[in-house]
Write an enzyme that holds these catalytic residues in place. Structure first.
Site, mmCIF file in Angstrom:
data_model
loop_
_atom_site.group_PDB
_atom_site.id
_atom_site.type_symbol
_atom_site.label_atom_id
_atom_site.label_comp_id
_atom_site.label_asym_id
_atom_site.label_seq_id
_atom_site.Cartn_x
_atom_site.Cartn_y
_atom_site.Cartn_z
ATOM 1 N N ARG A 223 110.452 5.902 91.032
ATOM 2 C CA ARG A 223 109.447 4.539 91.660
ATOM 3 C C ARG A 223 108.033 4.117 91.273
ATOM 4 O O ARG A 223 107.866 3.413 90.884
ATOM 5 C CB ARG A 223 109.522 4.760 93.284
ATOM 6 N N HIS B 37 104.284 -4.117 96.297
ATOM 7 C CA HIS B 37 104.820 -5.292 97.237
ATOM 8 C C HIS B 37 105.581 -7.174 97.467
ATOM 9 O O HIS B 37 105.504 -7.565 97.976
ATOM 10 C CB HIS B 37 104.809 -5.089 98.513
ATOM 11 N N GLN C 68 111.848 -3.103 99.777
ATOM 12 C CA GLN C 68 110.497 -2.443 100.390
ATOM 13 C C GLN C 68 109.294 -2.710 99.362
ATOM 14 O O GLN C 68 108.098 -3.300 99.102
ATOM 15 C CB GLN C 68 110.573 -1.261 100.558
ATOM 16 N N SER D 34 104.601 1.884 103.598
ATOM 17 C CA SER D 34 104.644 1.260 102.107
ATOM 18 C C SER D 34 105.101 3.120 101.868
ATOM 19 O O SER D 34 105.894 3.656 101.923
ATOM 20 C CB SER D 34 103.368 1.411 101.381
ATOM 21 N N LEU D 35 104.352 3.861 100.788
ATOM 22 C CA LEU D 35 105.132 5.491 99.844
ATOM 23 C C LEU D 35 105.855 5.765 100.898
ATOM 24 O O LEU D 35 106.534 6.770 101.160
ATOM 25 C CB LEU D 35 104.686 5.231 99.420
ATOM 26 N N GLN E 117 99.966 5.405 99.979
ATOM 27 C CA GLN E 117 98.424 5.758 98.548
ATOM 28 C C GLN E 117 97.788 4.923 98.830
ATOM 29 O O GLN E 117 97.928 3.777 99.799
ATOM 30 C CB GLN E 117 99.388 4.583 97.180
#
Length: 315
Positions: free
Chosen positions: A117, A201, A250, A92-93, A11
């Site tokens: 999510r 996070h 995560q 991340s994503l 993202q």
């Protein structure tokens, strides 16, 4: 090792019109977005090309769009005859795109998880109460120390260790603001608030992670066909249950991107092909280790350059 690593952006790399030039030459881009449109129930290609309702930067739309974009560019790479990877990772994503690349998840399953999510992350903290900021020019320990002193009774902590001197912090908006001011007093080159309201996070996402675990439990995972280096521990795991747990953790633990890139370099990889919109990870790769090569792939010219670089090494 001549095989590259595949890395997938997350993202923040989205933009209206992304991948249009690639789609004009490679029908599989539109086909991948069409598949996602069916899975999600709305026109994903129209979203990323026109964004008529200004939704692309909303977390619930951004995350499925970036997952789809990463997988679409992966399909282009494969159809163009690019070499298979030695390992894969995503920021991340982007880790979900990496899991599709490794055969752990199919695209429809990954979309289902990522849509949930995104919903859980958006709802975890009331709108306006969370924030993220990039701190540039301070080392990791200085940023940790600043966050500890700026917390008071709120949450602010380092959440992305992206490259030396580039750390993202997240938490309650008031605490993030205090930490930004303290970082500037401590000599940071810049402290920049990011255009997101979800403190990704950070430990504010822990309740969302518990709910995400239920979704993950209902999705079929397959043992990876290629090593996946995970954000949360910069390590690889073969067991589907272990992979599910890394995805749960995560959500409320830092993205250890510097450690992840170094782990892949330790495997003998020195070329990192970034599959997806934007070129953020290629820049990070060079900042982490100047001996490493980052090759972005997001349009026909960059695709051809990356293919040529990989073919040159094989020759």
């Amino acid at each position: 090792m001549s095989s590259p690593a595949f890395v997938f952006p997350g993202q923040g790399s989205q933009s209206v019109g992304m991948l249009a030039d690639l789609a004009a030459e490679w029908p599989c881009v539109r086909e991948t977005f069409d598949q996602a449109s069916v899975a999600l129930g709305h026109d994903m290609w129209r979203l990323v090309q026109q964004d008529p309702d200004q939704l692309l930067d909303h977390t619930q739309y951004t995350q499925p769009a970036m997952l789809t974009a990463g997988v679409a560019v992966l399909q282009v790479w494969r159809e163009a005859g690019g070499p298979a990877p030695a390992c894969v990772a995503g920021h991340s994503l982007g880790e979900y795109s990496a899991l599709v690349a490794a055969g752990v998840l199919d695209l429809d399953s990954a979309l289902r998880v990522v849509a949930e999510r995104a919903r859980l992350m958006q709802n975890a903290v009331p709108q306006g109460q969370g924030a993220m900021a990039a701190i540039l020019g301070l080392n990791d320990e200085m940023v940790r120390s600043i966050c500890e002193s700026a917390q008071n009774d709120d949450v602010v902590e380092p959440v992305n260790f992206n490259a030396p001197g580039q750390v993202v912090i997240a938490g309650h908006a008031v605490a993030v603001k205090r930490a930004m001011e303290e970082a500037q007093r401590a000599g940071a080159k810049r402290a920049v608030k990011l255009p997101v309201s979800v403190p990704a996070h950070s430990r504010l996402m822990e309740t969302a992670a518990d709910s995400l675990a239920e979704t993950l439990a209902g999705v079929e995972f397959t043992a990876p066909a290629v090593r996946v280096v995970h954000n949360v521990d910069a390590a690889s795991h073969a067991a589907p249950e272990k992979i599910r747990d890394t995805l749960r953790r995560q959500l409320y633990n830092p993205v250890r991107w510097t450690d992840s890139v170094n782990a892949m370099a330790a495997m003998g990889v020195h070329r990192f092909v970034e599959l997806g919109p934007g070129r953020v990870l290629a820049g990070m790769t060079r900042r982490i280790d100047r001996s490493l090569q980052g090759l972005p792939v997001d349009d026909p010219a960059s695709l051809n350059k990356a293919l040529q670089q990989c073919a040159h090494e094989e020759a």
